[in-house]
Design a protein around this motif. Structure first.
Motif, PDB file in Angstrom:
ATOM      1  N   TYR A 181       0.818  -1.208   0.000  1.00 31.04           N
ATOM      2  CA  TYR A 181       0.000   0.000   0.000  1.00 31.04           C
ATOM      3  C   TYR A 181       0.852   1.259   0.000  1.00 31.04           C
ATOM      4  O   TYR A 181       0.614   2.196  -0.766  1.00 31.04           O
ATOM      5  N   TYR A 182       1.872   1.301   0.858  1.00 30.91           N
ATOM      6  CA  TYR A 182       2.683   2.513   0.936  1.00 30.91           C
ATOM      7  C   TYR A 182       3.652   2.655  -0.237  1.00 30.91           C
ATOM      8  O   TYR A 182       4.208   3.737  -0.452  1.00 30.91           O
ATOM      9  N   CYS A 183       3.839   1.592  -1.003  1.00 29.43           N
ATOM     10  CA  CYS A 183       4.603   1.709  -2.244  1.00 29.43           C
ATOM     11  C   CYS A 183       3.739   2.237  -3.379  1.00 29.43           C
ATOM     12  O   CYS A 183       4.253   2.687  -4.414  1.00 29.43           O
ATOM     13  N   SER A 184       2.422   2.187  -3.215  1.00 33.94           N
ATOM     14  CA  SER A 184       1.499   2.664  -4.234  1.00 33.94           C
ATOM     15  C   SER A 184       1.303   4.174  -4.102  1.00 33.94           C
ATOM     16  O   SER A 184       1.671   4.782  -3.094  1.00 33.94           O
ATOM     17  N   THR A 185       0.700   4.778  -5.117  1.00 35.99           N
ATOM     18  CA  THR A 185       0.447   6.219  -5.076  1.00 35.99           C
ATOM     19  C   THR A 185      -0.527   6.589  -3.967  1.00 35.99           C
ATOM     20  O   THR A 185      -0.434   7.669  -3.388  1.00 35.99           O
ATOM     21  N   SER A 186      -1.445   5.693  -3.643  1.00 36.68           N
ATOM     22  CA  SER A 186      -2.419   5.971  -2.579  1.00 36.68           C
ATOM     23  C   SER A 186      -1.744   6.138  -1.227  1.00 36.68           C
ATOM     24  O   SER A 186      -2.194   6.919  -0.383  1.00 36.68           O
ATOM     25  N   GLY A 245       1.503   7.047  -0.822  1.00 38.69           N
ATOM     26  CA  GLY A 245       2.593   8.018  -0.857  1.00 38.69           C
ATOM     27  C   GLY A 245       3.718   7.665  -1.801  1.00 38.69           C
ATOM     28  O   GLY A 245       4.704   8.385  -1.895  1.00 38.69           O
ATOM     29  N   ALA A 246       3.590   6.528  -2.516  1.00 37.32           N
ATOM     30  CA  ALA A 246       4.586   6.105  -3.510  1.00 37.32           C
ATOM     31  C   ALA A 246       6.001   6.026  -2.929  1.00 37.32           C
ATOM     32  O   ALA A 246       6.968   6.512  -3.520  1.00 37.32           O
ATOM     33  N   THR A 291       9.560   4.266  -1.845  1.00 31.21           N
ATOM     34  CA  THR A 291      10.395   3.239  -2.459  1.00 31.21           C
ATOM     35  C   THR A 291      10.400   1.987  -1.582  1.00 31.21           C
ATOM     36  O   THR A 291      10.081   2.038  -0.394  1.00 31.21           O
ATOM     37  N   ARG A 326      -0.529   9.193   5.253  1.00 27.68           N
ATOM     38  CA  ARG A 326       0.238   8.736   4.109  1.00 27.68           C
ATOM     39  C   ARG A 326       1.711   9.038   4.313  1.00 27.68           C
ATOM     40  O   ARG A 326       2.100   9.702   5.259  1.00 27.68           O
ATOM     41  N   GLY A 327       2.540   8.522   3.417  1.00 26.64           N
ATOM     42  CA  GLY A 327       3.949   8.859   3.433  1.00 26.64           C
ATOM     43  C   GLY A 327       4.745   8.129   4.509  1.00 26.64           C
ATOM     44  O   GLY A 327       4.276   7.185   5.144  1.00 26.64           O
TER      45      GLY A 327
END
Length: 418
Positions: free
Chosen positions: A254-259, A261-262, A264, A317-318
């Motif tokens: 999830y946290y690697c996705s744009t939702s 925060g994209a 790494t 996020r992030g």
């Protein structure tokens, strides 16, 4: 003499569990394994199998340990050798699978990884209840929570280092082969970890009053346990709290996705060290708190932390959100393990404790076995945020249950002596 023996055993458990935590942090099933499977093209539904292959197998196979490890006086030797031959080799094998993965079909590589991961957890499952019963015998009741809390704090603390090391290596060497290095090194550290446990002084453990393994006796044990209101209340709390825990494999994705925060992969793995940090702090504080106030307090704190985890998943996020989710999840995991374990140890009779712990784990595993697969299906069909909302609802249910129904088995305050 007893004081010196306690201190020696605590230091030994700290070292052994610490190194085990280091290797576990390097190849965390919450971060490294999902990202490895993602690299190999595994689907979201496959990610949902991780908790089944971990928690399900560990929970359902514990009763076998009662039949395999019948002699209390030789348990140390038997348990260590079991790790050498039936647990650690599969950690090393995952590293070998990653090496040859480029030459295999993606589906076959994913299958080999999952089978190896399953075998690792099956091996752990067989000895889990026996291992905890052994440690419970090593330490006296008045210091048991503190001793185990310190040992598992060490495990989780070095798990932080393991997670950070993995994050740095994945960032510096952005290629599949680095995963093989992580798993092989982890396997070697695991060998050293188990070797340290040879130093435990358990000469005082005897076979007196030990319940002989007998299938015919199980019905009586099960009847006794499920007639106990205290036992049932703790088991139901554990089930309700275990359901939201199934979201953990989806956190990294999830946290690697744009939702989310994209972030790494290396950043997520580094944030994932917060899981070990939360477990470490939880073990240290909740273990000591349990010896002083009773272990229900630790269970309550862990449940509140789980509610916070779900809220952070939905509204943060992030990097900050990712870190807070893993830290709060770690505190919750600490409670689900340490506080739950000590609650049951305080509730069930010492005679036949392995059976009681195993039956509890079996009951919980049967009820929750399909939950991760259901979670994976929900995530794939409706998205992970729907899954996070459902996790929050069950967390509130667990919180309401522990407040209303779970009682403290230690009726009197214990003044621990170290």
């Amino acid at each position: 003499m007893r004081m010196n023996k306690n201190i020696r055993n605590i230091l030994t458990v700290m070292a052994g569990e610490g190194l085990w935590g280091l290797q576990a942090g390097m190849v965390s099933s919450a971060t490294v394994l999902p990202l490895l499977l993602r690299r190999l093209g595994a689907s979201t539904w496959v990610m949902g199998l991780i908790p089944i292959l971990e928690g399900g197998l560990i929970g359902m196979l514990q009763l076998l340990g009662w039949f395999i490890f019948r002699n209390r006086e030789s348990r140390k030797r038997q348990l260590i050798l079991w790790h050498y031959f039936f647990v650690i080799p599969f950690i090393l094998f995952i590293g070998l699978v990653v090496i040859v993965a480029p030459h295999l079909a993606s589906e076959l590589a994913v299958l080999c990884l999952l089978v190896s991961f399953a075998c690792t957890n099956a091996g752990i499952g067989v000895i889990a209840a026996v291992w905890m019963d052994w440690l419970a015998e090593v330490f006296h009741r008045e210091v048991r929570g503190t001793a185990l809390g310190i040992g598992f704090f060490s495990s989780a603390f070095l798990g932080i280092i393991g997670g950070l090391v993995s994050g740095v290596l994945l960032k510096k060497y952005d290629r599949l082969s680095i995963f093989s290095v992580l798993y092989i090194v982890a396997g070697l550290i695991a060998i050293i970890s188990l070797s340290i446990f040879w130093l435990i002084d358990d000469k005082h453990i005897q076979n007196n009053n030990f319940v002989t393994a007998d299938w015919r006796m199980l019905r009586g044990y099960i009847t006794y346990l499920f007639a106990s209101r205290s036992f049932l209340s703790v088991v139901v709390w554990k089930i309700l709290s275990s359901i939201p825990a199934c979201v953990i494999p989806f956190v990294a994705v999830y946290y690697c996705s744009t939702s989310g925060g994209a972030l790494t992969e290396s950043t997520v793995v580094s944030c994932g060290a917060g899981l070990s940090a939360g477990v470490a702090v939880g073990h240290l504080i909740l273990g000591r708190l349990g010896d002083i106030k009773g272990h229900r307090s630790g269970a309550l704190i862990g449940t509140v932390s789980q509610v916070f985890m779900c809220l952070m998943l939905l509204f943060m996020r992030g990097v900050t959100g990712c870190s807070l989710v893993y830290v709060s999840a770690g505190v919750s995991f600490s409670s689900l393990f340490l506080s739950y374990l000590n609650l049951l140890i305080d509730i069930v009779p010492e005679n036949g404790r392995v059976v009681y712990l195993s039956v509890a784990s079996l009951a919980i595993s049967i009820v929750t076995l399909a939950i991760p697969a259901i979670a994976g299906t929900i995530a794939q069909m409706y998205g992970v945020r729907v899954l996070f909302v459902l996790a929050l609802l069950f967390s509130f249910m667990a919180l309401a249950w522990i407040i209303m129904f779970v009682e403290e088995p230690r009726k009197k305050t214990i003044n621990p002596q170290c």
